[in-house]
Every structure is written in structure tokens, then in C-alpha cells.
Scaffold this active site. Sequence first.
Site, PDB file in Angstrom:
ATOM      1  N   ASP A  29      45.654  50.933  62.895  1.00  0.00           N
ATOM      2  CA  ASP A  29      46.973  50.599  63.433  1.00  0.00           C
ATOM      3  C   ASP A  29      46.831  50.241  64.915  1.00  0.00           C
ATOM      4  OD1 ASP A  29      49.630  50.469  64.146  1.00  0.00           O
ATOM      5  OD2 ASP A  29      49.904  52.662  64.177  1.00  0.00           O
ATOM      6  N   ASP A  33      52.754  52.191  65.277  1.00  0.00           N
ATOM      7  CA  ASP A  33      53.906  52.477  64.409  1.00  0.00           C
ATOM      8  C   ASP A  33      53.514  53.313  63.191  1.00  0.00           C
ATOM      9  OD1 ASP A  33      52.607  50.651  62.831  1.00  0.00           O
ATOM     10  OD2 ASP A  33      54.302  49.275  62.607  1.00  0.00           O
ATOM     11  N   ASP A  37      47.590  47.371  60.586  1.00  0.00           N
ATOM     12  CA  ASP A  37      48.054  45.987  60.740  1.00  0.00           C
ATOM     13  C   ASP A  37      46.877  45.026  60.919  1.00  0.00           C
ATOM     14  OD1 ASP A  37      47.370  46.463  63.455  1.00  0.00           O
ATOM     15  OD2 ASP A  37      49.366  47.327  63.785  1.00  0.00           O
ATOM     16  N   ASP A 106      44.564  39.064  48.033  1.00  0.00           N
ATOM     17  CA  ASP A 106      45.025  39.714  46.816  1.00  0.00           C
ATOM     18  C   ASP A 106      46.342  39.049  46.426  1.00  0.00           C
ATOM     19  OD1 ASP A 106      45.718  41.604  44.861  1.00  0.00           O
ATOM     20  OD2 ASP A 106      44.862  43.237  46.035  1.00  0.00           O
ATOM     21  N   ASP A 219      45.864  40.213  40.725  1.00  0.00           N
ATOM     22  CA  ASP A 219      46.431  41.478  40.274  1.00  0.00           C
ATOM     23  C   ASP A 219      46.833  41.415  38.790  1.00  0.00           C
ATOM     24  OD1 ASP A 219      47.503  44.073  41.257  1.00  0.00           O
ATOM     25  OD2 ASP A 219      49.414  43.239  40.577  1.00  0.00           O
ATOM     26  N   GLU A 273      41.919  41.336  37.975  1.00  0.00           N
ATOM     27  CA  GLU A 273      42.063  42.744  37.582  1.00  0.00           C
ATOM     28  C   GLU A 273      42.623  42.777  36.158  1.00  0.00           C
ATOM     29  OE1 GLU A 273      44.363  46.849  38.816  1.00  0.00           O
ATOM     30  OE2 GLU A 273      45.384  44.929  38.893  1.00  0.00           O
ATOM     31  N   HIS A 345      42.141  51.073  45.887  1.00  0.00           N
ATOM     32  CA  HIS A 345      43.378  51.698  46.377  1.00  0.00           C
ATOM     33  C   HIS A 345      44.180  52.372  45.266  1.00  0.00           C
ATOM     34  CE1 HIS A 345      44.359  47.905  44.667  1.00  0.00           C
ATOM     35  NE2 HIS A 345      45.634  48.222  44.661  1.00  0.00           N
ATOM     36  N   ASP A 346      43.754  52.213  44.012  1.00  0.00           N
ATOM     37  CA  ASP A 346      44.456  52.857  42.889  1.00  0.00           C
ATOM     38  C   ASP A 346      43.668  54.037  42.330  1.00  0.00           C
ATOM     39  OD1 ASP A 346      46.445  50.871  42.925  1.00  0.00           O
ATOM     40  OD2 ASP A 346      45.318  49.610  41.528  1.00  0.00           O
TER      41      ASP A 346
HETATM   42  C1  GLC Z   1      47.596  46.612  40.338  1.00  0.00           C
HETATM   43  C2  GLC Z   1      47.468  47.051  41.777  1.00  0.00           C
HETATM   44  C3  GLC Z   1      48.350  48.232  41.988  1.00  0.00           C
HETATM   45  C4  GLC Z   1      49.784  47.823  41.711  1.00  0.00           C
HETATM   46  C5  GLC Z   1      49.930  47.205  40.331  1.00  0.00           C
HETATM   47  C6  GLC Z   1      51.222  46.459  40.195  1.00  0.00           C
HETATM   48  O1  GLC Z   1      47.099  47.529  39.436  1.00  0.00           O
HETATM   49  O2  GLC Z   1      46.131  47.278  42.083  1.00  0.00           O
HETATM   50  O3  GLC Z   1      48.214  48.797  43.252  1.00  0.00           O
HETATM   51  O4  GLC Z   1      50.625  48.925  41.806  1.00  0.00           O
HETATM   52  O5  GLC Z   1      48.924  46.272  40.059  1.00  0.00           O
HETATM   53  O6  GLC Z   1      51.205  45.298  40.973  1.00  0.00           O
END
Ligand code: GLC
Length: 573
Positions: A29, A33, A37, A106, A219, A273, A345-346
Site C-alpha cells: 500500500d 489507506d 495499490d 486476470d 477466470d 481457470e 488467492h483462493d
Molecule cells: C475465481 C476466482 C475467485 C472468484 C471466482 C468468481 O475462482 O479466482 O477469486 O471469487 O472466480 O469470480
Amino acid sequence: MTRNVVSSETRAWWKEAVVYQIYPWSFNDSDGDGVGDLAGIIEKLDYLDELGVDVVWLNPVYDSPQVDNGYDISNYRAIHDQFGSIEEWQSLLDGLHAREMRLIMDLAVNHTSDEHDWFRKSEANPDGEYGDYYLWHPGRRTVRAEASPGPADRAPPNNWESHFGGPAWAWSDVREEYYLHLYHERQPDLNWANPAVRAEIHDLMRFWLEKGIDGFRLDVINVISKPESYPDGDPRSGWIGREHFVNGPHVMDYLQELHDEVFAEYDAMTVGEMPDVTVEQARAYTGEDGPLDMVFNFDHMRLDFGETGRWAIGDWSLPELKAVLSEWQTGVDGSVWPSMFFENHDQPRIVSRFGDDEQFHYESATLLGTILLTLRGTPFVYQGQELGMTNCEFESLDELRDVDTINNVRMLMDERGVSDYSEIRDLVEHRARDNSRTPMQWDSSEHAGFTTGEPWLPVNPNHRELNVADERARPNSVLSYYESLIDLRDESETLVYGEYELLLPDHESVFAFTRTLGDDQLLVVCNFDEGYTSVRIPGLDPASELLLANYDDVPHQSPLDLRPFEARIYRRT
Ligand code: GLC
């Protein structure tokens, strides 16, 4: 020596690359905030350069109400204010290119935000230009179940479920119809069957490619096609309806069109993905005439699921992990190029999941790194993984920010009649996506050097010992080991293009495999156990050259006496 072994058709820059994933909310950051960023990322470009990664995958930074942290996009051509401006985005791209790194963006195009102009217009005027941009349905004229959304005399079209829990249909009072949302109700699914929608998507992709980006992470791209008859799904499924909308009827046509209309014009890397995909299906999605370069599959990430799926914890075993990974290494005659990841991140942090985040933290984090960077395929390192960042303790549900966790946990508590967080805390701390979203740990100061303000998600208290500054100062750190691994992969065509062969498939604690290219052969041996293991590796010559190991003083011996979570990489001589 081995350079000529690899044909030019086989070579590709994205096969030789190591990708680093940045979650902008939590990386750095610059303005205090509490949210990361673009300017913050720019400040850390030299860090990425030193680490030696080649490509950055940036999670969504487009304009968005941030219901699902940017996966709910309201304007595909603008940058979300909190992350900065399009000029800063351009400086980030230039800064990466100046350091010979690339950028992949992404893109979530299965759905938009409900604040996207298309949705607003679609909802307001069924007969207008945008009327058919989303998946609208009047519903069934019958008494709906009590828990279901919509008017009392109108049930949703089917029993499909949202991935975030609850029904996949929401009722619009404005249009007086249901719309489909496979994720949050504020993420309506686009109607890919409408050619105008597809043309819009092609256009917005060209917009970013023309700016000079190097590819996309797409995604949930295999759920874009839904059967028009909307059949009910098997109610026993962990995500009801999946057999109808995952790898749906026209997904391949839409992706092929995307390829021909857009990707074919650019030297872009594309990775899709895919929530559910077999190696055979991946062969069709990728491969020489497939529309994409790679897919993310989740087979290895399901090994620790329980009987009822993701929101339960199960036991996993090393032979299973080896079998699942090996299937992707060699399946369909090795014609699928794997994307290798253990975190994103998931997903919760891998050292807490498959390693030991306490006693053997260094050893197990580096062992997992060894496997990730020496298997066949393009490795993806998620921010903080190179430090061995761990899962976090969450004192109460109020500390969580992720809609997926919050929704699912609330439902679970209802279902199980649990009123106290403490009864479900273990599961949350094991599974929550928030685990990997806690701020990047740059130093031992109050907010880990991530922000001067209040961080949007708690900083993991272990940042006092586990952070970049400390690991930089120590020769035997997870960070320096990752740097060595990345260097090794950079120098070795065998690690990139070599064939994979699994040794000792049934061994309960040793993961050993070879990578072979022409007359060069590397051997990776890992002891996935907190105890000692003595093992005879077939064909290991005691004179083999040791290239890298996560312990000092590795003796020449056979059989090998491997220490807890010991990892070694040999070159056979
Ligand atoms: C993918 C992303 C995830 C998001 C989902 C819906 O799995 O990696 O973070 O919540 O799609 O877009």
C-alpha cells in the site's frame, strides 16, 4: 549440450517462465489507506526482479464495487480508484517490460458486476439492445420453497446452486424475472450464447492486448456455457448443477472463437481457470489446436477435502498427491502442458496445508517449493509463498472479509445448528480464502511494512519473525532458497522441457522423480515426512552431482538417509 533436443515448435516463452501472482489488495500500500495499490507494486518491482520471476499475473484491478474483491467488474476498461489510475497501470507495465518481465491480466467474463452498465440496461429494458446480455428467466409458476428467492408463486427455474452458497438465481424486482449467478448474487452471469456479448468480450480483450499486455488468466472460463433447458442438477453434488454448466455445451466453440478472433493475433499467454476438468478435457482445451495454452485444474487442491466437500477437512496421503500430480505430468502421452501451483488467492497457504508450519517450517516450505519448480509445467508462485507465509488465526468471524467464506460459514452454522464461532474455527482457519489474502509481510514493523494505515485484513502476527527483510538477511531462508530454485530452473532446459518419470509411486513418504532431456537427467528426491526416512533410489549413482538441497552437509551415501522434509536435486553423471 541439450539445446538442440527441443524443437522450435515445442518451445514457448510461457513454458520457460516462472509466474508470480500479485493480489493487489494485499501486496503493498503506497498511500496509507490500508489497501494495496498499483504504485505500491511499482515500488516493489526490483524485489520481483531479484527474485528472478518472469511474468506477473495481476488479480483484477478493473473498476468494481469489490463485492468479490474485483471479480465483480463494473467497467472492463477502467482501473478501480483505490488501486490507482490507468497512467499508474501503464507505468507498472512499462516498469515490468523494462526489467524484461511480462504482465498477464486476470479477466472475469463469466459474469460482471450488477453495477456494470450492461446489467443495469438489461434489467431496465428486456427489449432493448442489452436485454439479452444476461441469463434471465421468468421462473416456474409454482409455489416456491420457503428459503428460495423471488415471489411466493414463482420458483426459480431449477435447483442450481451458487458456488458461494445458496441458490444460483436471484429475483429482480425491476425486470420481474430471475437472473443466474453462479457466484455472488451481485455477479450476474453473462449470456455467452448472444453473439453481441461475445463480440464485446473480444473487443475488451483487444483493448488490453493493444496496450501491450502479455496475456490473460481467464477466470472460471469453463462455466460460460449453460444448457438452454436449464435441467435440475444432482442434489447430492457439492455444487448443484455443475454437471450441466461446467464444461457446458458450447464452451469449446466460444473459446475457439476467442482464439481465432483475438489470441491468434498476439503472442499472448492464456491460462484458463477450470473448476472441474480432466486431463483429457485439458488436452482439448489446450494442445496444438486447442484454444488456450494452459488450464488450472484443482485435483491436488481437493485431496484434503472431507466427505461433504470443501467445507469439511479430510485426510490426504502422499501416494495420492503423487498420483494426481503425475497424471497431469504425463496424461494423454504428456501432450498437456501443466500449470503448476500450490497456492493462489483462493487457496489456503500450502506450508500449513501439506507441510509443517511450525517445527519444520523452513524445511517443508522449501520442499514444497522444490516440487513446484522442478515438475514439468509453468510454475506459479503466489505472493508470500516465497517466504513460506502461513495460514492465519482469525479470532472471530468479524475478522474475515471474503464473501465466499462468510456466506458458506453462515450456512454451515445454520445447517449444523452451531451458534458459537469456536466450534467451527478450525475449519475456517483451515479453509478460508482470507488465509492467503492477509497482507504481504515485508518487515517486522507494526503492519509488516505493508501499510502505514489500518490494513483491510489483519496482518498475520507471525510477520515479526517471517518477513522479507529478515529472510533477505539470512542465507538459509525460504526466500533465498526460492531464488536458487528459480535460478536453477532458468539455467536448466531439462527442468523446463525434460520428460517426467515418477519413481517409487507407492512410497508413503518419499516423492522422487526424474526429469530427462537428451542425455541430461535430473533427479528430485523429497522426504515428505517429519521423521527420518531411509530409501534406496533406483539407479542413483553416489557420484551424482548435488545441485540444490534444503539441508547443509548432504553426505554421499546409498541408501539415502533423508532428514525431516529434506529435498535434494541431483544431476546424474
Ligand atoms: C475465481 C476466482 C475467485 C472468484 C471466482 C468468481 O475462482 O479466482 O477469486 O471469487 O472466480 O469470480
